[in-house]
Write an enzyme that holds these catalytic residues in place. Structure first.
Site, PDB file in Angstrom:
ATOM      1  N   PHE A 158      20.261 -24.352 -21.396  1.00 58.74           N
ATOM      2  CA  PHE A 158      19.072 -25.212 -21.438  1.00 58.74           C
ATOM      3  C   PHE A 158      19.057 -26.170 -20.261  1.00 58.74           C
ATOM      4  O   PHE A 158      20.087 -26.721 -19.871  1.00 58.74           O
ATOM      5  CB  PHE A 158      19.070 -25.997 -22.764  1.00 58.74           C
ATOM      6  CG  PHE A 158      18.074 -27.121 -22.820  1.00 58.74           C
ATOM      7  CD1 PHE A 158      16.711 -26.880 -22.703  1.00 58.74           C
ATOM      8  CD2 PHE A 158      18.503 -28.426 -22.987  1.00 58.74           C
ATOM      9  CE1 PHE A 158      15.795 -27.917 -22.762  1.00 58.74           C
ATOM     10  CE2 PHE A 158      17.601 -29.470 -23.051  1.00 58.74           C
ATOM     11  CZ  PHE A 158      16.240 -29.211 -22.934  1.00 58.74           C
ATOM     12  N   HIS A 159      17.870 -26.351 -19.678  1.00 57.44           N
ATOM     13  CA  HIS A 159      17.657 -27.328 -18.601  1.00 57.44           C
ATOM     14  C   HIS A 159      16.558 -28.279 -19.046  1.00 57.44           C
ATOM     15  O   HIS A 159      15.391 -27.893 -19.153  1.00 57.44           O
ATOM     16  CB  HIS A 159      17.271 -26.623 -17.305  1.00 57.44           C
ATOM     17  CG  HIS A 159      17.265 -27.533 -16.100  1.00 57.44           C
ATOM     18  ND1 HIS A 159      16.551 -28.711 -16.050  1.00 57.44           N
ATOM     19  CD2 HIS A 159      17.882 -27.439 -14.899  1.00 57.44           C
ATOM     20  CE1 HIS A 159      16.725 -29.296 -14.881  1.00 57.44           C
ATOM     21  NE2 HIS A 159      17.536 -28.546 -14.162  1.00 57.44           N
ATOM     22  N   SER A 160      16.910 -29.528 -19.269  1.00 60.50           N
ATOM     23  CA  SER A 160      15.940 -30.532 -19.727  1.00 60.50           C
ATOM     24  C   SER A 160      15.040 -30.977 -18.581  1.00 60.50           C
ATOM     25  O   SER A 160      15.316 -30.710 -17.402  1.00 60.50           O
ATOM     26  CB  SER A 160      16.677 -31.742 -20.304  1.00 60.50           C
ATOM     27  OG  SER A 160      15.753 -32.732 -20.698  1.00 60.50           O
TER      28      SER A 160
END
Length: 966
Positions: free
Chosen positions: A820-822
């Site tokens: 995941f990349h916020s």
């Protein structure tokens, strides 16, 4: 001299014994060749069986040698295929030798012999690894048929006492060998006796040698046969025409007759290859511009000013100035050589000056190619040759990237250390320029040079822009459109290897359509097919979307030579200036749709790849409209040409004006490139890598997260190989990569994951594709990926946040992995919504053990951290005491954590590597308030981190969480 017979000439003859010798030699080479290669390359692996390995077992069985591993399997299959021809001939000759009137036994033995040959092919090409049951069925059938074949051959043997003696000896030895063979197989299989399988293997190999030797005895019988080839009609003396001759004679006034004439010129072939290589160099330089520019906004985290370099393609506007145009046309060789400065850019160490070198090369190259086309406009066959070479250059560039894992080996971001072939590429380019620019430009007084009043230079320029942009953005890498339609595991569509070759085939097929059927290309029905393909590519996934991609690839390549040949009839300065200017606009447009958070006016085009595709097709439509008008008026000269000129510039029937046999050499080059693409796909597809975790005995998973910054290091070099080295040395089994989507013009249309996955032996999920408008996330895994789903998390204001939810099969247990990349720091509401979404996903979608490899943009114990690490998610922080984090975090549940480390990035990227170790099957870790820090000496060897990165580390990579002295 051949003997003259009543009914023809004997043109060849040989003894029948050579059938037997050919069969014997080929068969022994097949088996013994595979044995030698297997022992040389995979000795310990092919002596390993289900119970024992080396040193208890030290000689391989036949099946393990010929069926399990490459290349020994291929050696066996190749030569056993060679054996099949002599084998069928041997069986037929034996029937001819033994057949008697009213005798049924020879027919029965013939049937058995044919059956044995076919079943031999069955167990040869259906290995036990492919399908164990069918392999055994074929093998048992072969062995069963051996008995009647052997007895039948002995019974039918001619009165040759030597042959009969040897047949009886070999047959007796063969059947006697079956007894100890079965005994030692039972000792191995049932009683699991160490070494029994090695003894069994010797008897198994004896059976093979005896079986072939039995059939080799036929050489003693066949020496009385003579195989004769007779010519009944004089065809060997050249009296009859071949099929190709008849076709060419019939089609002499049509395309095939002009293109594929029997005569062939080596010089013309070399010229075509040199032209195509020049086209390859153009596309290599042009595609390197974007990735060179990208380095600067990447490190400035916003507009840097260097983006203006993309405008270097508009140099053809200088051709609107007559003296400049004349000077360039008279000195095409000089300007082509100047454009090669782009291939020297790799020698410039400073990123800024390297970019300036590439800008100069692009400026010169675009102007020079347009001038080359303009100079040849009065000789349509030469113009077509130049256009063919330019299009072939794109295909060659795509193949080069296909072979080199999406990096062009002569780009300025490549050098010797990371797989570059810059010196070789430059040397060939100089030779190609010197060869292909040896001819003279067309005379200005030729009929076609006067231009035409048909069509519109404005519409023609827009058409050029659409074609240039589509070729560059979609076709400059064979995997780009495949990743547009990628949806994760299980695989439901094409993959980069081998299906990238299909994209290249479609490109070549489209180019042929453009060369041979320009009228079809300019029809609105053809444009409709292209538009449908574009719609399917944009709106559908998996195979349906890819079928659209193939149609679009073929149509775009067909449009290229047709629209350019029409546009060159207009003033080149304004037409090609507009074409390249609008192409630059499209380049920025298709970056703005994902970079909207960093550029002025970006939100207006946020996530509108559909707008980009629609605009591209509309511009191509403008070009088609203009070219249709131009094609109907261009044949009307401004003056009445002389009869000699009429003959010289007479159009070829059914094709582009001026088409001639010159075209054939470019078609040959195209066929060669397509074969190269197919070979590349085969080689890469058959590069078998061990998908084995580093510590299977400990049931350990080493998981890591790394933001790779689009695979450009601090000095603007491609960083895949450096990344590969550190991932391998850290023994990472599962790796999450962030900022990994490179499939745009500005990033070079690359895919780092292809090289990493193939070289490291890992499964790969690319994550949301380039048409999903994210900066990308990817997953590499030593364990099979059972299922994966791509997510775009809530992002009402800022950049889209991509995530992968994958399920891997680790040691027969299903483990969920989230990558995941916020969103960015400037959009707190986006990040809050994303934290809630991901926490819910991790907590409610699965109750399996899970690992989160993430970029969270938060401080430990604060803010959104408490949403990610919460009862809702069920996740735990791998090290709650590590306060020195902001972006990267590893969370987990349902696993036993055994270690955690942070590794410095060196100069590869701007973010460290974080790595955690987990044991599968140990249940939950101890409560956080009971976590104990153990000395590594008190832990099993497999649980420890590699010592290579202790202290000063290696190549700038070191642990910096252990508080060690350097």
């Amino acid at each position: 001299m051949a003997t003259r017979l009543k009914d023809g000439d004997i043109v060849a003859s040989f003894s029948g014994r050579w059938i037997s010798w050919a069969h014997t030699i080929a068969a022994y080479i097949a088996f013994l060749g595979a044995l030698i290669v297997g022992i040389s390359l995979h000795y310990t692996k092919i002596v390993q069986n289900e119970h024992w390995g080396y040193p208890q077992e030290w000689f391989p069985s036949v099946s393990a040698t010929i069926g399990d591993r490459y290349p020994e399997r291929s050696v066996f299959q190749l030569f056993i295929a060679v054996t099949s021809g002599p084998r069928f001939a041997l069986v037929l000759l034996w029937y001819i030798l033994t057949a008697r009137p009213n005798a049924s036994l020879p027919k029965f033995v013939l049937g058995v012999g044919l059956f044995r040959t076919l079943t031999c092919g069955g167990w040869t090409y259906v290995t036990s690894t492919d399908d164990h049951d069918w392999h055994d069925i074929f093998m048992i059938s072969y062995l069963v048929a051996t008995l009647p074949w052997t007895l039948g051959c002995i019974a039918l043997s001619p009165p040759n006492h030597v042959a009969i003696k040897w047949r009886k000896r070999f047959a007796t030895a063969f059947f006697a060998t079956l007894v100890p063979l079965i005994y030692f197989f039972i000792q191995h299989k049932v009683h699991k006796v160490a070494g029994a399988y090695t003894i069994y293997a010797f008897f198994e190999w004896s059976l093979v040698l005896l079986d072939v030797a039995f059939d080799a005895v036929t050489a003693l019988d066949f020496e009385n046969f003579e195989i004769v080839v007779k010519d009944l009609t004089g065809v060997a003396r050249g009296n009859n025409k071949m099929v190709a001759d008849a076709v060419l004679e019939k089609q002499k006034d049509k395309q095939v007759g002009k293109v594929f004439s029997p005569s062939f010129s080596i010089v013309s072939m070399v010229d075509a290859i040199a032209d195509a290589y020049n086209g390859f160099v153009f596309w290599s330089i042009l595609t390197s511009l974007g990735v060179s520019v990208w380095y600067f906004p990447l490190w400035h985290m916003g507009i840097s000013g260097y983006e203006a370099a993309v405008m270097s393609t508009v140099s053809p506007f200088l051709l609107g100035i007559r003296p400049v145009r004349s000077f360039v046309i008279r000195n095409l060789r000089l300007f082509h050589l100047l454009s090669l400065s782009g291939l020297l850019a790799y020698l410039v160490k400073s990123p800024e000056y390297r970019l300036f070198t590439v800008v100069f090369a692009v400026w010169i190259s675009c102007m020079t190619w347009v001038a080359t086309w303009y100079a040849e406009r009065s000789q349509p066959h030469r113009l077509e040759a130049r256009l063919s070479a330019w299009c072939l250059g794109l295909i060659a560039s795509s193949i080069a990237k296909f072979a080199c894992y999406t990096n062009n080996p002569i780009w300025p971001i490549m050098h010797d250390a990371n797989g570059g072939l810059n010196k070789l590429g430059l040397g060939l380019a100089v030779l190609a320029v010197l060869r292909s620019t040896g001819g003279t430009a067309a005379p200005q007084g030729s009929p076609a040079a006067s231009g035409t009043k048909g069509g519109s230079s404005l519409l023609a320029g827009l058409g050029l822009a659409g074609v240039f942009f589509a070729m560059h953005s979609l076709l400059s890498d064979s995997s780009t459109m495949i990743l547009w339609v990628w949806e994760g595991y299980p695989i439901r569509g094409p993959i980069a290897v081998p299906h990238g070759a299909l994209t290249i085939f479609a490109m070549g097929f489209g180019l042929l359509i453009g060369l041979f059927s320009p009228d079809l290309v300019l029809s609105w029905s053809f444009f409709g097919v292209a538009s449908i393909g574009a719609a399917l590519l944009t709106g559908r996934a998996n195979w349906t979307g890819y079928y659209g991609a193939l149609a679009l690839a073929a149509c775009v390549m067909a449009y290229a030579p047709v629209l350019i040949s029409a546009a060159i009839k207009h003033p080149p300065g304004r037409t090609f200036f507009l074409g390249f200017f609008m192409y630059n606009f499209m380049v920025l447009f298709h970056v703005w749709v994902v970079a909207y958070a960093f550029v002025p006016g970006g939100p207006a085009v946020r996530e509108h790849t559909d707008w980009v595709m629609t605009t591209t097709m509309l511009m191509i439509g403008c070009g088609v409209f203009s070219a249709k008008v131009t094609s109907t008026t261009s044949s009307i000269p401004s003056r009445e040409p002389s009869s000699a000129e009429k003959e010289k510039f007479k159009p070829a029937a059914g094709g582009m004006p001026g088409a001639s046999r010159l075209r054939s050499y470019y078609v040959y080059v195209l066929f060669g490139l397509e074969l190269l693409a197919a070979s590349t796909a085969y080689i890469r597809l058959n590069n078998y890598y061990p998908y084995v975790p580093y510590h299977p005995d400990d049931k350990l998973i080493t998981a890591g997260i790394w933001t790779i910054h689009f695979s450009l290091d601090n000095d603007m070099w491609s960083s895949e190989r450096r990344m590969r080295d550190v991932i391998k040395e850290l023994e990472v089994d599962v790796m999450g990569l962030l900022e990994s989507d490179l499939q745009r013009i500005i990033m070079g249309n690359r895919d780092t994951t292809q090289f990493l996955a193939e070289d490291l032996g890992m499964y790969v999920d690319y994550g949301p594709g380039p048409n999903k408008h994210t900066w990308g996330c990817a997953l590499l895994s030593k364990f099979p990926i059972v299922n994966s789903t791509h997510h775009l998390l809530p992002s009402p204001v800022g950049e889209l946040a991509p995530a992968i939810h994958a399920t891997i099969d680790a040691y027969d247990e299903l483990i969920d992995v989230f990558v995941f990349h916020s969103g960015q720091e400037e959009d707190p509401e986006d990040r809050r919504l994303q934290s809630e979404y991901l926490a819910s996903l991790m907590g409610t979608v699965t109750n399996r053990p899970a690992i989160l490899l993430s970029y969270l943009v938060t401080k430990p114990q604060q803010g959104n951290y408490n949403t990610y690490v919460s009862e809702v998610s069920g996740m735990r922080d791998i090290d709650p005491s590590d306060w020195d984090r902001w972006c990267e975090y590893i969370l987990y549940k349902g696993l036993k954590r055994t270690g955690y480390a942070r590794v410095s990035r060196s100069t590869i990227t701007d973010t460290e590597i974080q790595v955690g170790k987990f044991v599968v099957g140990k249940g939950e870790d101890t409560p956080e308030d009971e976590v104990r820090i153990l000395d590594e000496d008190d832990m099993p060897e497999g649980w420890r981190f590699p010592r290579l990165f202790r202290g000063q580390g290696v190549r700038g990579h070191r642990y910096h969480v252990f508080d060690e002295p350097r």
